[in-house]
Scaffold this active site. Structure first.
Site, PDB file in Angstrom:
ATOM      1  N   THR A  13      27.709  -3.367 -19.327  1.00 38.90           N
ATOM      2  CA  THR A  13      28.339  -2.155 -19.872  1.00 38.90           C
ATOM      3  C   THR A  13      29.857  -2.315 -19.981  1.00 38.90           C
ATOM      4  O   THR A  13      30.471  -1.852 -20.943  1.00 38.90           O
ATOM      5  CB  THR A  13      28.006  -0.913 -19.016  1.00 38.90           C
ATOM      6  OG1 THR A  13      28.336  -1.174 -17.652  1.00 38.90           O
ATOM      7  CG2 THR A  13      26.527  -0.557 -19.125  1.00 38.90           C
ATOM      8  N   ASN A  14      30.463  -2.991 -19.005  1.00 40.96           N
ATOM      9  CA  ASN A  14      31.909  -3.228 -19.104  1.00 40.96           C
ATOM     10  C   ASN A  14      32.225  -4.234 -20.212  1.00 40.96           C
ATOM     11  O   ASN A  14      33.251  -4.121 -20.887  1.00 40.96           O
ATOM     12  CB  ASN A  14      32.467  -3.724 -17.761  1.00 40.96           C
ATOM     13  CG  ASN A  14      32.707  -2.576 -16.794  1.00 40.96           C
ATOM     14  OD1 ASN A  14      33.058  -1.471 -17.193  1.00 40.96           O
ATOM     15  ND2 ASN A  14      32.512  -2.832 -15.518  1.00 40.96           N
ATOM     16  N   LEU A  94      34.093 -15.960  -6.156  1.00 41.96           N
ATOM     17  CA  LEU A  94      34.568 -17.256  -6.624  1.00 41.96           C
ATOM     18  C   LEU A  94      35.372 -17.965  -5.543  1.00 41.96           C
ATOM     19  O   LEU A  94      36.144 -17.336  -4.812  1.00 41.96           O
ATOM     20  CB  LEU A  94      35.422 -17.071  -7.882  1.00 41.96           C
ATOM     21  CG  LEU A  94      34.672 -16.529  -9.104  1.00 41.96           C
ATOM     22  CD1 LEU A  94      35.643 -16.125 -10.192  1.00 41.96           C
ATOM     23  CD2 LEU A  94      33.678 -17.566  -9.632  1.00 41.96           C
ATOM     24  N   ASN A 108      39.466  -8.245 -12.417  1.00 43.89           N
ATOM     25  CA  ASN A 108      38.190  -7.651 -12.029  1.00 43.89           C
ATOM     26  C   ASN A 108      38.353  -6.140 -11.987  1.00 43.89           C
ATOM     27  O   ASN A 108      39.458  -5.623 -11.816  1.00 43.89           O
ATOM     28  CB  ASN A 108      37.784  -8.177 -10.641  1.00 43.89           C
ATOM     29  CG  ASN A 108      36.450  -7.619 -10.174  1.00 43.89           C
ATOM     30  OD1 ASN A 108      35.476  -7.606 -10.919  1.00 43.89           O
ATOM     31  ND2 ASN A 108      36.406  -7.133  -8.940  1.00 43.89           N
ATOM     32  N   HIS A 110      37.037  -2.858  -9.819  1.00 44.30           N
ATOM     33  CA  HIS A 110      36.329  -2.430  -8.615  1.00 44.30           C
ATOM     34  C   HIS A 110      36.184  -0.908  -8.674  1.00 44.30           C
ATOM     35  O   HIS A 110      37.165  -0.201  -8.924  1.00 44.30           O
ATOM     36  CB  HIS A 110      37.099  -2.835  -7.354  1.00 44.30           C
ATOM     37  CG  HIS A 110      36.397  -2.421  -6.097  1.00 44.30           C
ATOM     38  ND1 HIS A 110      35.258  -3.068  -5.640  1.00 44.30           N
ATOM     39  CD2 HIS A 110      36.639  -1.416  -5.225  1.00 44.30           C
ATOM     40  CE1 HIS A 110      34.847  -2.462  -4.527  1.00 44.30           C
ATOM     41  NE2 HIS A 110      35.664  -1.470  -4.251  1.00 44.30           N
TER      42      HIS A 110
END
Length: 208
Positions: A13-14, A94, A108, A110
């Site tokens: 979705t992102n 990672l 990223n 969150h």
């Protein structure tokens, strides 16, 4: 034009929000050139294919540990000449071998206001369950750079939503996605691609 490589594991979705933002011209100075999935069955791969974006699958389960997996991702990012790496529902931590080489080039999202409800174990609905259990009145999402520690990199952008009395984790998750994640992730990508994020003393500042 900077090359944006998006790492995914699930529904995407992102990723879709990023694709839509690129199509509407919201992402300036960058283009999504490749999608890398840790899961061969991720629906995000379908989204990439439907939008003419190249994709590669590097299954996490085929690697013994985080370091060997991260080395494989690193090699692929180098091959794809990635300028910006975006983690969009990528469910693997990672290793430092990758995060150090791509320092301040991996972002990223969150689904909480870091430093609250973040770090190891806080992902997906667990984040929203914890926020509701604590009784917070606002929550939101944080766009941040990725380093070797979970959710500990420099914060780029944050956005807030109100927490309502009758919220469930699923309802709160959806509100944060729609009102914060899907808006701020493309914005952060655009800021990066326009060289409008400055790093001073390991903190990120937006220069408009």
């Amino acid at each position: 034009m900077k090359n944006i490589v998006v790492l995914v594991s699930g529904g995407g979705t992102n990723l879709q929000a990023l694709i839509d933002a690129e199509k509407s011209g919201e992402i300036k100075g960058g283009k999504i050139t490749c999608v890398i999935s840790s899961n061969p069955n991720a629906y995000a791969l379908t989204r990439a294919a439907e939008n003419g974006i190249a994709s590669r699958v590097i299954p996490r389960k085929e690697f013994a540990d985080s370091k060997s997996y991260s080395m494989a991702i690193l090699e692929t990012l180098d091959e794809e000449k990635a300028d910006l790496v975006i983690l969009a529902g990528f469910m693997t931590i990672l290793d430092e071998c990758l995060t150090s080489k791509y320092a301040y080039k991996i972002i990223n999202v969150h689904p909480a206001l870091i430093p609250s409800f973040c770090g190891e174990g806080y992902y997906g609905l667990h984040v929203h369950e914890a926020a509701l259990a604590y009784g917070v009145k606002v929550s939101g999402a944080t766009i941040h750079f990725v380093n070797e520690k979970a959710d500990a990199g420099a914060i780029i952008l944050q956005g807030v939503v109100n927490v309502e009395k009758d919220d469930t984790p699923e309802i709160l998750q959806r509100r944060i996605m729609e009102n914060v994640e899907w808006k701020l992730l493309p914005k952060a990508a655009s800021l990066f691609c326009q060289d409008k994020i400055e790093i001073i003393d390991e903190k990120a500042y937006v220069t408009e």
